[in-house]
Motif scaffolding. Structure first.
Motif, PDB file in Angstrom:
ATOM      1  N   TYR A  15      -5.891   3.302   3.138  1.00  0.00           N
ATOM      2  CA  TYR A  15      -4.609   3.145   3.825  1.00  0.00           C
ATOM      3  C   TYR A  15      -3.988   4.509   4.144  1.00  0.00           C
ATOM      4  O   TYR A  15      -3.409   4.708   5.208  1.00  0.00           O
ATOM      5  CB  TYR A  15      -3.646   2.329   2.951  1.00  0.00           C
ATOM      6  CG  TYR A  15      -2.218   2.413   3.414  1.00  0.00           C
ATOM      7  CD1 TYR A  15      -1.785   1.660   4.498  1.00  0.00           C
ATOM      8  CD2 TYR A  15      -1.314   3.285   2.798  1.00  0.00           C
ATOM      9  CE1 TYR A  15      -0.482   1.777   4.949  1.00  0.00           C
ATOM     10  CE2 TYR A  15      -0.007   3.398   3.245  1.00  0.00           C
ATOM     11  CZ  TYR A  15       0.400   2.643   4.324  1.00  0.00           C
ATOM     12  OH  TYR A  15       1.683   2.767   4.777  1.00  0.00           O
ATOM     13  N   GLN A  68      -7.443   3.696  -1.838  1.00  0.00           N
ATOM     14  CA  GLN A  68      -6.638   3.347  -0.657  1.00  0.00           C
ATOM     15  C   GLN A  68      -6.970   4.217   0.551  1.00  0.00           C
ATOM     16  O   GLN A  68      -6.432   5.319   0.703  1.00  0.00           O
ATOM     17  CB  GLN A  68      -5.153   3.510  -0.988  1.00  0.00           C
ATOM     18  CG  GLN A  68      -4.591   2.486  -1.959  1.00  0.00           C
ATOM     19  CD  GLN A  68      -3.109   2.726  -2.145  1.00  0.00           C
ATOM     20  OE1 GLN A  68      -2.704   3.587  -2.929  1.00  0.00           O
ATOM     21  NE2 GLN A  68      -2.306   1.996  -1.391  1.00  0.00           N
ATOM     22  N   ASN A 107       0.840  -1.206   0.000  1.00  0.00           N
ATOM     23  CA  ASN A 107       0.000   0.000   0.000  1.00  0.00           C
ATOM     24  C   ASN A 107       0.867   1.245   0.000  1.00  0.00           C
ATOM     25  O   ASN A 107       0.568   2.237  -0.655  1.00  0.00           O
ATOM     26  CB  ASN A 107      -0.874   0.025   1.264  1.00  0.00           C
ATOM     27  CG  ASN A 107      -2.234  -0.617   1.053  1.00  0.00           C
ATOM     28  OD1 ASN A 107      -3.099  -0.086   0.359  1.00  0.00           O
ATOM     29  ND2 ASN A 107      -2.416  -1.786   1.664  1.00  0.00           N
TER      30      ASN A 107
END
Ligand SMILES: Cc1cc2nc3c(=O)[nH]c(=O)nc-3n(C[C@H](O)[C@H](O)[C@H](O)COP(=O)(O)O)c2cc1C
Length: 217
Positions: free
Chosen positions: A165, A163, A116
């Motif tokens: 993340y 994402q 990621n």
């Protein structure tokens, strides 16, 4: 390509080829994606593009920053109930099974997750921010924008991975981008050309049958 084909072809791509994407292509995609609807036509999305040389600079910058920031929103609700919990863990299990990473192989899972942080090798990324005054309805507008962008990207032969993340590195990213205080990051998105030979990209995530989430009244 028709809409159904694009919807069907889009999937989260987690290994990209290094081939560059031009700013013009990204600009075109963003302009077209802004045809997405939004309540009251607020168009609450604020997008930052990192591409080419600025992506190289971001890749150099990230290791100089704290590895984890306190996210500004809960990525998932605490104590997630069924069937959401099963869905959430299901995609993780499916991903690691695709890669042949065993349940006990914590380091292997960690290594995959860590991709990621390198945008899965993508040459470009966008970051989606929203003015802090906006509420739940406007956040849903961001989703409509992002999905429209992802489908248009597919039509261009590009691939994406949204994402969240980056919400755990929002300070690092916001510092790099120089975003104003009144804007909050929702998510990032890796953009580029899929590495069609990568095992991870063969993952076809599951969906619940209609009976579990639709009721014709
Ligand atoms: C807002 C959003 C954030 C996401 N964040 C991540 C992420 O940080 N890392 C990741 O690998 N996938 C992420 N995903 C991808 C989801 O896991 C994926 O969409 C889901 O499993 C369905 O698979 P598909 O996109 O291939 O259809 C995100 C998706 C969305 C919509």
């Amino acid at each position: 390509m028709d809409v159904s084909a694009a919807v069907n072809k889009r999937s989260s791509i987690r290994q990209f080829r290094p081939d560059s994407v031009s700013d013009d292509v990204l600009r075109g995609l963003l302009a077209d994606a802004s045809r997405a609807p939004s309540g009251g036509n607020l168009q609450p999305w604020r997008i930052y593009v990192v591409n080419g040389n600025s992506m190289n600079k971001l890749r150099e910058f990230l290791p100089t920053q704290p590895p984890l920031d306190e996210p500004e929103y809960d990525i998932y609700p605490k104590g997630l109930s069924e069937p959401y919990r099963t869905n959430r863990f299901g995609i993780g299990e499916q991903m690691y099974a695709t890669l042949g990473i065993e349940r006990e192989d914590k380091a292997g899972r960690q290594r995959q997750f860590a991709h990621n942080n390198d945008f899965f090798g993508a040459p470009a990324a966008i970051f989606c921010y929203v003015d802090r005054q906006m509420g739940l309805p406007q956040w849903s507008d961001l989703g409509m924008f992002l999905q429209t962008f992802m489908l248009l990207a597919v039509e261009q032969g590009l691939a994406t991975c949204a994402q969240e993340y980056w919400s755990v590195r929002h300070m690092a990213i916001s510092t790099f981008l120089g975003t104003p205080e009144n804007e909050m990051m929702f998510c990032g998105m890796s953009v580029g050309y899929a590495d069609e030979s990568a095992l991870i990209n063969t993952l076809r995530s599951e969906r619940m049958p209609l009976e579990q989430w639709v009721r014709f009244v």
